[in-house]
Each structure stands twice: as structure tokens, then as C-alpha cells.
Design a protein around this motif. Structure first.
Motif, PDB file in Angstrom:
ATOM      1  N   SER A 213       0.535  -1.255  -0.046  1.00 57.81           N
ATOM      2  CA  SER A 213      -0.388  -0.116   0.120  1.00 57.81           C
ATOM      3  C   SER A 213       0.676   1.140   0.160  1.00 57.81           C
ATOM      4  N   LEU A 214       1.881   1.082   0.232  1.00 53.18           N
ATOM      5  CA  LEU A 214       2.579   1.976   0.170  1.00 53.18           C
ATOM      6  C   LEU A 214       3.383   2.619  -0.847  1.00 53.18           C
ATOM      7  N   VAL A 215       3.656   2.159  -2.214  1.00 53.02           N
ATOM      8  CA  VAL A 215       3.865   2.223  -3.631  1.00 53.02           C
ATOM      9  C   VAL A 215       2.592   3.406  -3.993  1.00 53.02           C
ATOM     10  N   PRO A 216       1.786   3.209  -4.418  1.00 53.65           N
ATOM     11  CA  PRO A 216       0.617   3.954  -4.289  1.00 53.65           C
ATOM     12  C   PRO A 216       0.804   4.773  -4.074  1.00 53.65           C
ATOM     13  N   ALA A 217       1.238   5.078  -2.703  1.00 56.39           N
ATOM     14  CA  ALA A 217       1.206   6.322  -1.664  1.00 56.39           C
ATOM     15  C   ALA A 217       1.960   7.901  -2.330  1.00 56.39           C
ATOM     16  N   LEU A 218       3.338   7.300  -2.559  1.00 54.34           N
ATOM     17  CA  LEU A 218       4.015   7.853  -2.776  1.00 54.34           C
ATOM     18  C   LEU A 218       4.225   8.512  -3.233  1.00 54.34           C
ATOM     19  N   ALA A 219       3.454   9.595  -4.611  1.00 50.03           N
ATOM     20  CA  ALA A 219       3.378  10.033  -5.345  1.00 50.03           C
ATOM     21  C   ALA A 219       2.649  11.761  -4.775  1.00 50.03           C
ATOM     22  N   HIS A 220       1.502  10.622  -3.591  1.00 54.06           N
ATOM     23  CA  HIS A 220       0.855  12.079  -2.609  1.00 54.06           C
ATOM     24  C   HIS A 220       1.698  12.253  -1.610  1.00 54.06           C
ATOM     25  N   LEU A 221       2.803  11.782  -1.002  1.00 51.98           N
ATOM     26  CA  LEU A 221       3.699  12.307  -0.691  1.00 51.98           C
ATOM     27  C   LEU A 221       4.714  13.235  -0.987  1.00 51.98           C
ATOM     28  N   GLY A 222       4.935  12.384  -2.269  1.00 51.19           N
ATOM     29  CA  GLY A 222       5.914  14.331  -2.506  1.00 51.19           C
ATOM     30  C   GLY A 222       5.071  15.507  -2.943  1.00 51.19           C
ATOM     31  N   LEU A 223       3.710  15.090  -3.155  1.00 51.09           N
ATOM     32  CA  LEU A 223       2.909  16.293  -3.095  1.00 51.09           C
ATOM     33  C   LEU A 223       2.472  17.238  -1.790  1.00 51.09           C
ATOM     34  N   TYR A 224       2.686  16.377  -0.623  1.00 50.55           N
ATOM     35  CA  TYR A 224       1.898  17.250   0.220  1.00 50.55           C
ATOM     36  C   TYR A 224       3.342  17.364   1.752  1.00 50.55           C
ATOM     37  N   LEU A 225       4.921  16.835   1.363  1.00 45.73           N
ATOM     38  CA  LEU A 225       5.851  16.828   2.259  1.00 45.73           C
ATOM     39  C   LEU A 225       5.658  18.752   1.855  1.00 45.73           C
ATOM     40  N   PRO A 226       6.252  19.266   1.383  1.00 43.33           N
ATOM     41  CA  PRO A 226       5.759  20.820   1.068  1.00 43.33           C
ATOM     42  C   PRO A 226       4.790  21.358   2.291  1.00 43.33           C
ATOM     43  N   LEU A 227       3.671  21.303   1.884  1.00 38.10           N
ATOM     44  CA  LEU A 227       2.820  21.212   3.006  1.00 38.10           C
ATOM     45  C   LEU A 227       2.470  21.021   4.849  1.00 38.10           C
ATOM     46  N   LEU A 228       3.432  20.082   4.978  1.00 37.76           N
ATOM     47  CA  LEU A 228       4.126  19.742   6.156  1.00 37.76           C
ATOM     48  C   LEU A 228       4.721  21.415   6.478  1.00 37.76           C
ATOM     49  N   ALA A 229       5.998  21.411   6.348  1.00 41.42           N
ATOM     50  CA  ALA A 229       7.131  22.505   6.644  1.00 41.42           C
ATOM     51  C   ALA A 229       5.724  24.266   6.453  1.00 41.42           C
ATOM     52  N   LEU A 230       5.602  24.052   4.785  1.00 36.89           N
ATOM     53  CA  LEU A 230       4.379  25.235   5.065  1.00 36.89           C
ATOM     54  C   LEU A 230       3.431  25.452   6.326  1.00 36.89           C
ATOM     55  N   GLY A 231       2.930  24.760   7.022  1.00 39.41           N
ATOM     56  CA  GLY A 231       2.351  24.389   8.448  1.00 39.41           C
ATOM     57  C   GLY A 231       3.278  24.473   9.653  1.00 39.41           C
ATOM     58  N   VAL A 232       4.044  23.994   9.588  1.00 39.73           N
ATOM     59  CA  VAL A 232       5.055  23.710  10.796  1.00 39.73           C
ATOM     60  C   VAL A 232       5.208  25.890  10.576  1.00 39.73           C
ATOM     61  N   PHE A 233       6.158  26.248   9.440  1.00 38.10           N
ATOM     62  CA  PHE A 233       6.615  27.507   9.741  1.00 38.10           C
ATOM     63  C   PHE A 233       4.998  28.331   9.785  1.00 38.10           C
ATOM     64  N   ALA A 234       3.984  28.191   9.044  1.00 39.54           N
ATOM     65  CA  ALA A 234       2.739  29.622   9.957  1.00 39.54           C
ATOM     66  C   ALA A 234       2.868  28.750  11.104  1.00 39.54           C
ATOM     67  N   GLY A 235       2.578  27.344  11.501  1.00 43.70           N
ATOM     68  CA  GLY A 235       1.886  26.870  13.073  1.00 43.70           C
ATOM     69  C   GLY A 235       2.899  27.894  14.065  1.00 43.70           C
ATOM     70  N   GLU A 236       4.535  28.631  14.199  1.00 46.91           N
ATOM     71  CA  GLU A 236       5.636  28.798  14.396  1.00 46.91           C
ATOM     72  C   GLU A 236       5.207  30.318  14.200  1.00 46.91           C
TER      73      GLU A 236
END
Length: 248
Positions: free
Chosen positions: A195-218
Motif C-alpha cells: 500500500s505504500l508504493v501507490p501513496a508515494l506520489a501523494h507523499l511528494g505532493l504533501y511534503l512541502p505542505l507539511l513544512a509550510l504548516g509547521v512554519f505557519a504554526g510557529e
């Protein structure tokens, strides 16, 4: 894969992830609980977990390294991690036996319970309950089961450890290591079950959002009343959990 990436449910999941990690950075809790609660309104939980769990490893890995000096190794290695690991293994083993509807309803009950409990506590004087050692360990194991099912063992684990003699810094650092270890194991399991391999493309898309969310929260952490903001988040979770439980 590209049309699926741009489908509305997955785009909205990106918004939920951004919000969830901003909340995590502001308040110290909730990245998977929030993103999974909102995401499950649109997508099946089994499709969400291989995306959300590896994302969480990035956050918890960074925090575990940053706060490594505060980790309570005795509590971590003697009690929490062994029981949580056993429970997570049991919960992961149960997943194939539960259909999507039952899985969603069980998760909704967990979220509604957590939101109501958190809201009640936020409106009354803080009291730390005492809990028998055996009771604490039973609840810790149960937290592991919910982590294996939903990667959301936090609500029950915090309940299980209520009254444990850890200051805020050690408590948070110790739990961060728990999530890093268990989510790493779950990610490995997702790789093995395919189940991980089909999710890899989504992971690449969402990683920048993780960083942006942490920056905004701080940035927002010192500008927003944390207590009121937490109550708003708990209310959102209560509404989401109730909607998940609604038949249909």
C-alpha cells in the motif's frame, strides 16, 4: 496518477494536512488525528494511512532529535514502547477483518470521545487523576491497538499516562519518540503489504505542505490565544467525528 492527484478529495486532504501541521506546531498535538478525522470524510481510511503515517515520520523524527535530551528512557523502554508496540501489532492484524464502514465508525467513536473529553477539561480546573498501574498499562495497550488500526494512539495514550510523574518537556519528547518508532514500523508494514508504493506520489505532493504548516504554526503560536484555539480545534474534531458516525 496525475488525474487522481488533482481530484478534489486529495486536494482537500492537502488543505487538511496544512491545517493539521500548523495546529501541531502551535499546540504540540494532533497532526494525524486532525488530518485523518477530516480526510476520512472524503476518502477511505486504508487509503489515507499510507500517506499520513510516513508524513508524520518526518515531523516526529525532527522533533525526536531536537528534544532528545528530554526523553525519559525508563518510561519509554520499560512501559510505553513495549505495550504500544504489542498493541499496534494487534491493531494492524485486525485491520483486514474490519470493513471500511466499521473501521470508520470505530474511529468516529474514538474522535468524539476525545473531543468531548478535551472540551470538558478545557472548561474546568485542571486536575491530574490518579490511575492504578495495571489500569495505566491496559489503556496503554489499548492505545497501541488504536494506533495499529488508525495510527491515532495519542488520545488513549495521553489518557493512560494521566498522573504519570513527567514534566511537560519530558512527556512530549517521550511521546514523540513513540510515534516515530511506531509510525516507522507501520510504514515498513505498508511497504510489505503493497500500500505504500501507490501513496508515494501523494507523499511528494504533501511534503512541502507539511513544512509550510509547521512554519505557519510557529509564526502564529504567540499571536493566538492557545486555549481558545484548542477549543476551536476540539469542536472541529467533534463535528468531524459525529459526521463520520452518521449512517450513509
Amino acid at each position: 496518477m496525475m488525474p487522481e492527484l488533482l481530484a478534489m478529495p486529495w486536494l482537500l486532504l492537502g488543505v487538511f494536512i496544512l491545517f493539521a501541521y500548523a495546529v501541531e506546531a502551535m499546540t504540540g498535538f494532533g497532526s494525524i488525528v486532525i488530518s485523518l478525522s477530516l480526510g476520512a470524510l472524503l476518502l477511505p481510511i486504508p487509503d489515507l494511512l499510507p500517506v499520513l503515517v510516513p508524513l508524520n515520520i518526518v515531523m516526529t523524527g525532527y522533533l525526536a532529535f531536537k528534544y532528545r535530551r528530554h526523553i525519559d528512557r525508563s518510561t519509554l523502554l520499560r512501559v510505553v514502547l513495549p505495550l504500544m508496540a504489542l498493541g499496534t501489532l494487534a491493531g494492524y492484524g485486525l485491520r483486514p477483518w474490519l470493513d471500511e464502514t466499521l473501521l470508520k465508525h470505530l474511529f468516529s467513536l474514538l474522535i468524539v470521545w476525545f473531543a468531548i473529553r478535551a472540551l470538558r477539561q478545557s472548561f474546568r480546573a485542571h486536575r491530574v487523576p490518579t490511575r492504578a498501574r495495571w489500569g495505566s498499562r491496559v489503556w496503554t495497550f489499548m492505545a497501541g491497538i488504536t494506533h495499529g488500526l488508525f495510527a491515532a494512539g495519542g488520545p488513549l495514550l495521553v489518557y493512560a499516562l494521566a498522573g504519570v510523574n513527567l514534566d511537560k518537556a519530558r512527556f512530549r519528547a517521550t511521546l514523540v519518540v513513540v510515534w516515530f518508532c511506531l509510525n516507522s514500523a507501520l510504514t515498513f508494514a505498508f511497504a510489505l503489504d503493497g500500500s505504500l508504493v501507490p501513496a508515494l506520489a501523494h507523499l511528494g505532493l504533501y511534503l512541502p505542505l507539511l513544512a509550510l504548516g509547521v512554519f505557519a504554526g510557529e509564526r502564529l503560536h504567540h499571536r493566538i490565544d492557545e486555549q481558545r484555539f484548542k477549543r476551536a480545534v476540539y469542536t472541529v474534531l467533534l463535528v468531524a467525528g459525529t459526521a463520520l458516525a452518521w449512517p450513509g
